[in-house]
Design an enzyme around this catalytic site. Sequence first.
Site, PDB file in Angstrom:
ATOM      1  N   PRO A 182      -6.247   4.580   8.345  1.00 52.30           N
ATOM      2  CA  PRO A 182      -7.486   3.855   8.034  1.00 52.30           C
ATOM      3  C   PRO A 182      -7.436   3.503   6.552  1.00 52.30           C
ATOM      4  CG  PRO A 182      -7.915   6.222   8.078  1.00 52.30           C
ATOM      5  CD  PRO A 182      -6.456   6.043   8.390  1.00 52.30           C
ATOM      6  N   MET A 183      -7.589   2.250   6.192  1.00 47.76           N
ATOM      7  CA  MET A 183      -7.483   1.875   4.776  1.00 47.76           C
ATOM      8  C   MET A 183      -8.711   1.067   4.397  1.00 47.76           C
ATOM      9  SD  MET A 183      -3.445   1.001   4.310  1.00 47.76           S
ATOM     10  CE  MET A 183      -3.276  -0.203   5.619  1.00 47.76           C
TER      11      MET A 183
ATOM     12  N   HIS B 267      -5.722   7.594  -1.709  1.00 47.38           N
ATOM     13  CA  HIS B 267      -6.181   8.930  -2.111  1.00 47.38           C
ATOM     14  C   HIS B 267      -5.450  10.052  -1.399  1.00 47.38           C
ATOM     15  CE1 HIS B 267      -9.329   6.355  -3.725  1.00 47.38           C
ATOM     16  NE2 HIS B 267      -9.406   7.304  -4.660  1.00 47.38           N
TER      17      HIS B 267
ATOM     18  N   GLY C  22       4.900   7.663   2.204  1.00 48.49           N
ATOM     19  CA  GLY C  22       6.248   7.201   1.874  1.00 48.49           C
ATOM     20  C   GLY C  22       7.054   6.770   3.083  1.00 48.49           C
TER      21      GLY C  22
ATOM     22  N   GLY D  22       0.681   3.517   6.060  1.00 47.04           N
ATOM     23  CA  GLY D  22      -0.427   2.791   5.443  1.00 47.04           C
ATOM     24  C   GLY D  22       0.107   1.585   4.697  1.00 47.04           C
ATOM     25  N   THR D  23       0.886   1.865   3.651  1.00 51.41           N
ATOM     26  CA  THR D  23       1.428   0.792   2.800  1.00 51.41           C
ATOM     27  C   THR D  23       2.165  -0.263   3.639  1.00 51.41           C
ATOM     28  OG1 THR D  23       1.596   2.314   0.935  1.00 51.41           O
ATOM     29  CG2 THR D  23       2.997   0.353   0.854  1.00 51.41           C
TER      30      THR D  23
HETATM   31  C1  FMN Z   1      -4.674   0.704   0.568  1.00 44.50           C
HETATM   32  C2  FMN Z   1      -4.847   2.095   1.090  1.00 44.50           C
HETATM   33  C3  FMN Z   1      -6.117   2.534   1.406  1.00 44.50           C
HETATM   34  C4  FMN Z   1      -6.286   3.811   1.938  1.00 44.50           C
HETATM   35  N1  FMN Z   1      -7.540   4.202   2.302  1.00 44.50           N
HETATM   36  C5  FMN Z   1      -7.699   5.392   2.940  1.00 44.50           C
HETATM   37  C6  FMN Z   1      -8.969   5.726   3.466  1.00 44.50           C
HETATM   38  O1  FMN Z   1      -9.923   4.963   3.348  1.00 44.50           O
HETATM   39  N2  FMN Z   1      -9.092   6.918   4.124  1.00 44.50           N
HETATM   40  C7  FMN Z   1      -8.022   7.768   4.290  1.00 44.50           C
HETATM   41  O2  FMN Z   1      -8.178   8.811   4.919  1.00 44.50           O
HETATM   42  N3  FMN Z   1      -6.806   7.471   3.766  1.00 44.50           N
HETATM   43  C8  FMN Z   1      -6.628   6.300   3.129  1.00 44.50           C
HETATM   44  N4  FMN Z   1      -5.391   5.972   2.620  1.00 44.50           N
HETATM   45  C9  FMN Z   1      -4.269   6.943   2.746  1.00 44.50           C
HETATM   46  C10 FMN Z   1      -3.661   6.891   4.142  1.00 44.50           C
HETATM   47  O3  FMN Z   1      -4.481   7.611   5.019  1.00 44.50           O
HETATM   48  C11 FMN Z   1      -2.244   7.473   4.260  1.00 44.50           C
HETATM   49  O4  FMN Z   1      -2.235   8.819   3.906  1.00 44.50           O
HETATM   50  C12 FMN Z   1      -1.211   6.759   3.418  1.00 44.50           C
HETATM   51  O5  FMN Z   1      -1.355   5.364   3.511  1.00 44.50           O
HETATM   52  C13 FMN Z   1       0.187   7.154   3.878  1.00 44.50           C
HETATM   53  O6  FMN Z   1       1.133   6.803   2.921  1.00 44.50           O
HETATM   54  P1  FMN Z   1       1.863   5.371   2.838  1.00 44.50           P
HETATM   55  O7  FMN Z   1       0.843   4.462   2.220  1.00 44.50           O
HETATM   56  O8  FMN Z   1       3.021   5.637   1.975  1.00 44.50           O
HETATM   57  O9  FMN Z   1       2.206   4.952   4.224  1.00 44.50           O
HETATM   58  C14 FMN Z   1      -5.184   4.690   2.101  1.00 44.50           C
HETATM   59  C15 FMN Z   1      -3.914   4.215   1.763  1.00 44.50           C
HETATM   60  C16 FMN Z   1      -3.723   2.942   1.285  1.00 44.50           C
HETATM   61  C17 FMN Z   1      -2.334   2.460   0.949  1.00 44.50           C
END
Ligand code: FMN
Length: 375
Positions: free
Chosen positions: A25-26, A172, A207, A250-251
Amino acid sequence: MSSTTSDGMFSWLPGVQKPLIVSAPMLGASNGTLAAEVSKAGGLGIVPLGMDFTPGGAGLKTMASELATARRVLGPSAPLGAGFLTFHGSVGRFAESAIPMLREHNVTVAWLFAPDRDAENAGAAPHAEIIAALHGAGIKAMVQVGSVAAAREAAREGADVIVAQGTDAGGHQFACGAGVVSLVPEVRDMLDEEFAGRGIGLVAAGGIADERGVAAALVLGKRAANQRALRSAVACADVKWIGADAAVMGTRFLASEESTAGGHYRKAILEGKDGGQLTVKSTFHDDIRQTVVWPQLYDGRAIINKSYEEHVSGVTFEENRKKYQEAVSSGDGTRLVTWSGTALGLVKEVLPAGEIVRKVREGARQRIQKVQSGL
Ligand SMILES: Cc1cc2nc3c(=O)[nH]c(=O)nc-3n(C[C@H](O)[C@H](O)[C@H](O)COP(=O)(O)O)c2cc1C
């Protein structure tokens, strides 16, 4: 061809395919359409994001509308998740305000992250009441954590799935954390030793942006040494995966067609390389935006921007904040806070979210099979 998870781990997610890919969820970057396309492709899409649980509040209304959008794409019963941040002062009203919405949209699993441990009454079980309310409504709970202790606590509180988030993650996370390569196996061992028989799922996050990361996460357990278990896992038989049971990205989904990340944001992700140099984990990103006040336990990983560079070189916060506000009102993207994980260097093209899921899932399966046949 992938097999489905009608039995064994994630049997409560009918139709999803192994290895399971979950979209994070982002807030501000993903939505109901993205989540639905991920679930449609045999993954698990998580709709963002509830944070203020005041009944009738704007945040939950937006979320309800994203859930409705997702259901229109997916149909009434395919697996669907909904993500919540749980540090807001109104979290005690979760059962009253969020549960009816989750039931209405037939949400399968709620993703919980970031309780405020310093809040009154948070104690050692900040999610216990929420998880009990979810279970009472027939909804599973997946809790994102950044330490073994927090994973243990979530398991004690009744979590059905633990998301072990490493410090390479975008956005976060725990300010004091560890990388996936050490966090996931330690959490796996802890779950096997202390919660055997509960069937708690373990998902790796942080990652992971392609099939190589997924394949690695899946074999981060002790049982990787066991040929039979590995063979079964590769064949997707009715056994637990041997490290993580699934992977979150996420990314990677910031560069999906459905993401709401804007042009400047997407360009930065696509052009970015060498994420350990280009991004930084800090509380400064939130400070300069002055939007949501996160509890002390957390910080966030974002691309280093002009504001951060000036912060490090000694520009006062007041001056920096003024420049940030001016940049926001003039549309200057150089001071935008662009949350991103270290894996942005692996993200090279924009694809439909469903295609990302299929490509990464099949690539991970093939990779594990190749490694296994060479053992
Ligand atoms: C743009 C962005 C927004 C995110 N927003 C949330 C959020 O609203 N709630 C949450 O639990 N995690 C959030 N995350 C963290 C993700 O849950 C997750 O842990 C993370 O994207 C995994 O790492 P990766 O970005 O390397 O794939 C966010 C990550 C990104 C990149």
